[in-house]
Design a protein around this motif. Structure first.
Motif, PDB file in Angstrom:
ATOM      1  N   GLY A 169       0.821  -1.215   0.000  1.00  0.00           N
ATOM      2  CA  GLY A 169       0.000   0.000   0.000  1.00  0.00           C
ATOM      3  C   GLY A 169       0.853   1.262   0.000  1.00  0.00           C
ATOM      4  O   GLY A 169       0.566   2.228  -0.715  1.00  0.00           O
ATOM      5  N   GLY A 170       1.917   1.274   0.782  1.00  0.00           N
ATOM      6  CA  GLY A 170       2.814   2.425   0.811  1.00  0.00           C
ATOM      7  C   GLY A 170       3.531   2.616  -0.510  1.00  0.00           C
ATOM      8  O   GLY A 170       3.683   3.744  -0.999  1.00  0.00           O
ATOM      9  N   THR A 171       3.972   1.526  -1.105  1.00  0.00           N
ATOM     10  CA  THR A 171       4.647   1.605  -2.402  1.00  0.00           C
ATOM     11  C   THR A 171       3.687   2.088  -3.486  1.00  0.00           C
ATOM     12  O   THR A 171       4.040   2.954  -4.300  1.00  0.00           O
ATOM     13  CB  THR A 171       5.225   0.226  -2.784  1.00  0.00           C
ATOM     14  N   LEU A 172       2.481   1.555  -3.483  1.00  0.00           N
ATOM     15  CA  LEU A 172       1.470   1.989  -4.451  1.00  0.00           C
ATOM     16  C   LEU A 172       1.184   3.479  -4.290  1.00  0.00           C
ATOM     17  O   LEU A 172       1.101   4.218  -5.269  1.00  0.00           O
ATOM     18  CB  LEU A 172       0.186   1.176  -4.264  1.00  0.00           C
ATOM     19  N   CYS A 173       1.076   3.921  -3.068  1.00  0.00           N
ATOM     20  CA  CYS A 173       0.820   5.329  -2.782  1.00  0.00           C
ATOM     21  C   CYS A 173       1.943   6.209  -3.326  1.00  0.00           C
ATOM     22  O   CYS A 173       1.696   7.241  -3.967  1.00  0.00           O
ATOM     23  CB  CYS A 173       0.670   5.507  -1.279  1.00  0.00           C
ATOM     24  N   ALA A 174       3.182   5.826  -3.086  1.00  0.00           N
ATOM     25  CA  ALA A 174       4.325   6.605  -3.570  1.00  0.00           C
ATOM     26  C   ALA A 174       4.364   6.640  -5.092  1.00  0.00           C
ATOM     27  O   ALA A 174       4.646   7.685  -5.695  1.00  0.00           O
ATOM     28  CB  ALA A 174       5.621   6.026  -3.014  1.00  0.00           C
ATOM     29  N   ARG A 175       4.073   5.515  -5.723  1.00  0.00           N
ATOM     30  CA  ARG A 175       4.087   5.455  -7.186  1.00  0.00           C
ATOM     31  C   ARG A 175       2.983   6.326  -7.800  1.00  0.00           C
ATOM     32  O   ARG A 175       3.224   7.080  -8.731  1.00  0.00           O
ATOM     33  CB  ARG A 175       3.914   4.011  -7.678  1.00  0.00           C
ATOM     34  N   VAL A 176       1.773   6.197  -7.264  1.00  0.00           N
ATOM     35  CA  VAL A 176       0.644   6.973  -7.788  1.00  0.00           C
ATOM     36  C   VAL A 176       0.876   8.462  -7.544  1.00  0.00           C
ATOM     37  O   VAL A 176       0.665   9.290  -8.439  1.00  0.00           O
ATOM     38  CB  VAL A 176      -0.688   6.509  -7.152  1.00  0.00           C
ATOM     39  N   GLY A 177       1.312   8.815  -6.335  1.00  0.00           N
ATOM     40  CA  GLY A 177       1.574  10.220  -6.025  1.00  0.00           C
ATOM     41  C   GLY A 177       2.676  10.805  -6.883  1.00  0.00           C
ATOM     42  O   GLY A 177       2.557  11.920  -7.402  1.00  0.00           O
ATOM     43  N   GLY A 178       3.758  10.056  -7.062  1.00  0.00           N
ATOM     44  CA  GLY A 178       4.856  10.509  -7.901  1.00  0.00           C
ATOM     45  C   GLY A 178       4.437  10.687  -9.344  1.00  0.00           C
ATOM     46  O   GLY A 178       4.796  11.666 -10.005  1.00  0.00           O
ATOM     47  N   PHE A 179       3.653   9.731  -9.861  1.00  0.00           N
ATOM     48  CA  PHE A 179       3.174   9.813 -11.240  1.00  0.00           C
ATOM     49  C   PHE A 179       2.281  11.035 -11.423  1.00  0.00           C
ATOM     50  O   PHE A 179       2.419  11.776 -12.407  1.00  0.00           O
ATOM     51  CB  PHE A 179       2.414   8.538 -11.618  1.00  0.00           C
ATOM     52  N   ALA A 180       1.348  11.247 -10.489  1.00  0.00           N
ATOM     53  CA  ALA A 180       0.426  12.384 -10.599  1.00  0.00           C
ATOM     54  C   ALA A 180       1.179  13.710 -10.562  1.00  0.00           C
ATOM     55  O   ALA A 180       0.896  14.619 -11.366  1.00  0.00           O
ATOM     56  CB  ALA A 180      -0.605  12.328  -9.474  1.00  0.00           C
ATOM     57  N   LEU A 181       2.139  13.825  -9.668  1.00  0.00           N
ATOM     58  CA  LEU A 181       2.884  15.079  -9.582  1.00  0.00           C
ATOM     59  C   LEU A 181       3.812  15.284 -10.773  1.00  0.00           C
ATOM     60  O   LEU A 181       4.073  16.421 -11.167  1.00  0.00           O
ATOM     61  CB  LEU A 181       3.674  15.140  -8.281  1.00  0.00           C
ATOM     62  N   LYS A 182       4.297  14.199 -11.349  1.00  0.00           N
ATOM     63  CA  LYS A 182       5.158  14.318 -12.527  1.00  0.00           C
ATOM     64  C   LYS A 182       4.378  14.873 -13.720  1.00  0.00           C
ATOM     65  O   LYS A 182       4.954  15.527 -14.596  1.00  0.00           O
ATOM     66  CB  LYS A 182       5.744  12.955 -12.885  1.00  0.00           C
ATOM     67  N   GLN A 183       3.074  14.637 -13.749  1.00  0.00           N
ATOM     68  CA  GLN A 183       2.246  15.187 -14.812  1.00  0.00           C
ATOM     69  C   GLN A 183       2.122  16.709 -14.677  1.00  0.00           C
ATOM     70  O   GLN A 183       2.011  17.419 -15.667  1.00  0.00           O
ATOM     71  CB  GLN A 183       0.849  14.554 -14.802  1.00  0.00           C
ATOM     72  N   ILE A 184       2.155  17.192 -13.443  1.00  0.00           N
ATOM     73  CA  ILE A 184       2.027  18.625 -13.184  1.00  0.00           C
ATOM     74  C   ILE A 184       3.391  19.309 -13.229  1.00  0.00           C
ATOM     75  O   ILE A 184       3.534  20.381 -13.823  1.00  0.00           O
ATOM     76  CB  ILE A 184       1.365  18.860 -11.806  1.00  0.00           C
ATOM     77  N   PHE A 185       4.374  18.687 -12.587  1.00  0.00           N
ATOM     78  CA  PHE A 185       5.733  19.241 -12.518  1.00  0.00           C
ATOM     79  C   PHE A 185       6.704  18.237 -13.145  1.00  0.00           C
ATOM     80  O   PHE A 185       7.129  17.294 -12.475  1.00  0.00           O
ATOM     81  CB  PHE A 185       6.164  19.491 -11.064  1.00  0.00           C
ATOM     82  N   PRO A 186       7.076  18.427 -14.416  1.00  0.00           N
ATOM     83  CA  PRO A 186       7.984  17.474 -15.063  1.00  0.00           C
ATOM     84  C   PRO A 186       9.335  17.342 -14.356  1.00  0.00           C
ATOM     85  O   PRO A 186       9.931  16.282 -14.364  1.00  0.00           O
ATOM     86  CB  PRO A 186       8.160  18.033 -16.468  1.00  0.00           C
ATOM     87  N   GLU A 187       9.793  18.405 -13.726  1.00  0.00           N
ATOM     88  CA  GLU A 187      11.046  18.355 -12.964  1.00  0.00           C
ATOM     89  C   GLU A 187      10.728  18.409 -11.480  1.00  0.00           C
ATOM     90  O   GLU A 187       9.781  19.069 -11.060  1.00  0.00           O
ATOM     91  CB  GLU A 187      11.941  19.538 -13.346  1.00  0.00           C
ATOM     92  N   LYS A 188      11.546  17.725 -10.707  1.00  0.00           N
ATOM     93  CA  LYS A 188      11.330  17.719  -9.255  1.00  0.00           C
ATOM     94  C   LYS A 188      11.902  19.002  -8.666  1.00  0.00           C
ATOM     95  O   LYS A 188      13.048  19.065  -8.259  1.00  0.00           O
ATOM     96  CB  LYS A 188      11.989  16.494  -8.623  1.00  0.00           C
ATOM     97  N   ASN A 189      11.057  20.010  -8.602  1.00  0.00           N
ATOM     98  CA  ASN A 189      11.472  21.278  -8.031  1.00  0.00           C
ATOM     99  C   ASN A 189      10.880  21.439  -6.624  1.00  0.00           C
ATOM    100  O   ASN A 189      10.300  20.500  -6.078  1.00  0.00           O
ATOM    101  CB  ASN A 189      11.063  22.435  -8.950  1.00  0.00           C
TER     102      ASN A 189
END
Length: 96
Positions: free
Chosen positions: A26-46
């Motif tokens: 569940g924690g891994t799924l959460c990190a993956r989904v959250g990271g994917f969603a934010l990558k759509q908004i912010f292509p670079e990790k700023n």
């Protein structure tokens, strides 16, 4: 340590294993989904990416864990666990 958790949560060895697997997946799924969603908004990790990452994971985590708990057969345990956390943090009214 595992014996203390089994005693505290009143579960047997198999249930404890399934609960720990549910936390991990569940924690891994959460990190993956959250990271994917934010990558759509912010292509670079700023800075904004990281400022939104933690709150997003905090909101997503209960849903991910409950979803995974359905497949591991531990839904009842996690519903109770999340209810207790909600009461402890003041998101839900306590039983009175």
């Amino acid at each position: 340590m595992f014996d203390r958790l089994k005693h505290k949560w009143k579960v047997n060895g198999l249930q404890l294993t399934l609960i720990l697997i549910t936390f991990a997946v569940g924690g891994t799924l959460c990190a993956r989904v959250g990271g994917f969603a934010l990558k759509q908004i912010f292509p670079e990790k700023n800075l904004y990416y990281w400022l939104l990452y933690v709150p997003m994971l905090t909101v997503l985590w209960p849903s991910c864990v409950l979803l995974v708990s359905i497949f591991t057969g531990q839904y009842r345990f996690f519903m109770s666990y999340l209810t207790k956390l909600g009461r402890r943090f003041g998101f839900m009214k306590s039983k009175e």
